[in-house]
Motif scaffolding. Structure first.
Motif, PDB file in Angstrom:
ATOM      1  N   ILE A   1       0.835  -1.200   0.000  1.00  0.00           N
ATOM      2  CA  ILE A   1       0.000   0.000   0.000  1.00  0.00           C
ATOM      3  C   ILE A   1       0.869   1.249   0.000  1.00  0.00           C
ATOM      4  O   ILE A   1       0.583   2.233  -0.700  1.00  0.00           O
ATOM      5  CB  ILE A   1      -0.932   0.009   1.233  1.00  0.00           C
ATOM      6  N   ALA A   2       1.931   1.222   0.786  1.00  0.00           N
ATOM      7  CA  ALA A   2       2.854   2.366   0.829  1.00  0.00           C
ATOM      8  C   ALA A   2       3.486   2.602  -0.543  1.00  0.00           C
ATOM      9  O   ALA A   2       3.637   3.752  -0.980  1.00  0.00           O
ATOM     10  CB  ALA A   2       3.932   2.126   1.883  1.00  0.00           C
TER      11      ALA A   2
ATOM     12  N   HIS B   1       2.180   1.739  -3.495  1.00  0.00           N
ATOM     13  CA  HIS B   1       1.133   2.301  -4.369  1.00  0.00           C
ATOM     14  C   HIS B   1       0.939   3.792  -4.093  1.00  0.00           C
ATOM     15  O   HIS B   1       0.747   4.585  -5.020  1.00  0.00           O
ATOM     16  CB  HIS B   1      -0.186   1.553  -4.152  1.00  0.00           C
ATOM     17  N   THR B   2       0.965   4.165  -2.826  1.00  0.00           N
ATOM     18  CA  THR B   2       0.783   5.572  -2.458  1.00  0.00           C
ATOM     19  C   THR B   2       1.885   6.438  -3.052  1.00  0.00           C
ATOM     20  O   THR B   2       1.615   7.511  -3.616  1.00  0.00           O
ATOM     21  CB  THR B   2       0.779   5.728  -0.925  1.00  0.00           C
TER      22      THR B   2
ATOM     23  N   ALA C   1       1.525   9.388  -5.746  1.00  0.00           N
ATOM     24  CA  ALA C   1       1.981  10.728  -5.377  1.00  0.00           C
ATOM     25  C   ALA C   1       2.929  11.309  -6.418  1.00  0.00           C
ATOM     26  O   ALA C   1       2.937  12.519  -6.656  1.00  0.00           O
ATOM     27  CB  ALA C   1       2.662  10.686  -4.012  1.00  0.00           C
TER      28      ALA C   1
ATOM     29  N   PHE D   1      -6.083   3.268  -6.121  1.00  0.00           N
ATOM     30  CA  PHE D   1      -5.232   4.386  -5.735  1.00  0.00           C
ATOM     31  C   PHE D   1      -5.100   5.420  -6.850  1.00  0.00           C
ATOM     32  O   PHE D   1      -4.978   6.620  -6.578  1.00  0.00           O
ATOM     33  CB  PHE D   1      -3.851   3.882  -5.298  1.00  0.00           C
TER      34      PHE D   1
ATOM     35  N   LEU E   1      -7.939   7.763  -4.852  1.00  0.00           N
ATOM     36  CA  LEU E   1      -7.134   8.580  -3.944  1.00  0.00           C
ATOM     37  C   LEU E   1      -6.958  10.027  -4.427  1.00  0.00           C
ATOM     38  O   LEU E   1      -7.145  10.969  -3.650  1.00  0.00           O
ATOM     39  CB  LEU E   1      -5.779   7.907  -3.720  1.00  0.00           C
TER      40      LEU E   1
ATOM     41  N   LEU F   1      -1.294  13.463  -0.731  1.00  0.00           N
ATOM     42  CA  LEU F   1      -1.535  12.091  -1.171  1.00  0.00           C
ATOM     43  C   LEU F   1      -0.778  11.107  -0.283  1.00  0.00           C
ATOM     44  O   LEU F   1      -1.301  10.046   0.081  1.00  0.00           O
ATOM     45  CB  LEU F   1      -1.116  11.925  -2.630  1.00  0.00           C
ATOM     46  N   ILE F   2       0.454  11.446   0.061  1.00  0.00           N
ATOM     47  CA  ILE F   2       1.238  10.591   0.955  1.00  0.00           C
ATOM     48  C   ILE F   2       0.569  10.522   2.322  1.00  0.00           C
ATOM     49  O   ILE F   2       0.473   9.448   2.930  1.00  0.00           O
ATOM     50  CB  ILE F   2       2.682  11.116   1.071  1.00  0.00           C
TER      51      ILE F   2
ATOM     52  N   GLY G   1      -2.323   8.206   2.082  1.00  0.00           N
ATOM     53  CA  GLY G   1      -1.867   6.821   2.020  1.00  0.00           C
ATOM     54  C   GLY G   1      -1.517   6.296   3.393  1.00  0.00           C
ATOM     55  O   GLY G   1      -1.844   5.155   3.744  1.00  0.00           O
TER      56      GLY G   1
END
Length: 216
Positions: free
Chosen positions: A55-56, A58-59, A63, A136, A140, A155-156, A159
């Motif tokens: 997930i991190a 993808h974030t 971003a 995402f 997102l 965005l970060i 996330g």
């Protein structure tokens, strides 16, 4: 208020959306349960950490705009779908093999994976799932204005918020699976039934991934 913080209303709305997504069954959740049942709570949590790392990743991709390029390029997105689907098919095959590392059937006959292997399995199933990438990329960014100079930082932040909201859900999932193991460990037929059930889940999500479409 620091520039990287979205409005309170945005934080609250996104938290609700993140919670709904976290409790929605998917291949990640199926893997958390199966690893815990087969190898114990620590391996369940190692798999969870792998997925959260995904997930991190993808974030960060969203971003900095890389995921948009992946989804926009049909060939790249198709390759991602194929890899993700094949990975889930492999997990399905492992689920119905005795000692295959998915669920308890003849646990003694299989080689116990390391925590690192469980972590990488969780990371792999998350990174190769284009449904996650689509979420995402398409969802997102809707919480941040494109012309906001602090868009990447926000965005970060979102996330990170997604990970924080997901943690109680995935921890509860692992603990439930541990309870299920203690309750049903003496009933071999239950383990076999769960094996085939999870195989069906992984195959279903593999088929779903193949029909996932990039944003037009």
């Amino acid at each position: 208020m620091p520039s990287f913080l979205p409005d309170i209303s945005v934080i609250a709305t996104f938290a609700l959306a993140a919670f709904v997504l976290a409790v929605t069954p998917g291949p990640d959740m199926a893997l958390f349960v199966s690893r815990t049942i087969n190898w114990g709570r620590n391996h369940g949590f190692a798999t969870v950490m792998g997925a959260l790392t995904g997930i991190a990743v993808h974030t960060m991709l969203v971003a900095f705009g890389i995921s948009v390029l992946i989804i926009a390029a049909p060939a790249a997105f198709w390759a991602l779908k194929i890899v993700g689907a094949l990975y889930l098919v492999w997990l399905a095959i492992q689920a119905i093999r005795d000692g295959g590392g998915i669920l308890v059937v003849n646990k003694q006959g299989g080689k116990q994976p390391s925590w690192a292997q469980s972590y990488l399995t969780g990371l792999g199933i998350n990174l190769t799932n284009p449904k996650v990438a689509l979420f995402f990329v398409t969802f997102l960014p809707q919480f941040v204005s494109a012309d906001d100079p602090s868009a990447s930082a926000k965005l970060i932040f979102l996330g990170i918020e997604f990970v924080i909201v997901s943690i109680p859900v995935v921890v509860a999932t692992v603990l439930f699976a541990e309870w299920l193991t203690r309750t049903l460990k003496e009933k071999a037929w239950v383990g076999k039934a769960l094996n085939w059930s999870f195989a069906a889940v992984f195959m279903t999500f593999a088929a779903t991934i193949l029909f996932a479409e990039g944003r037009k």
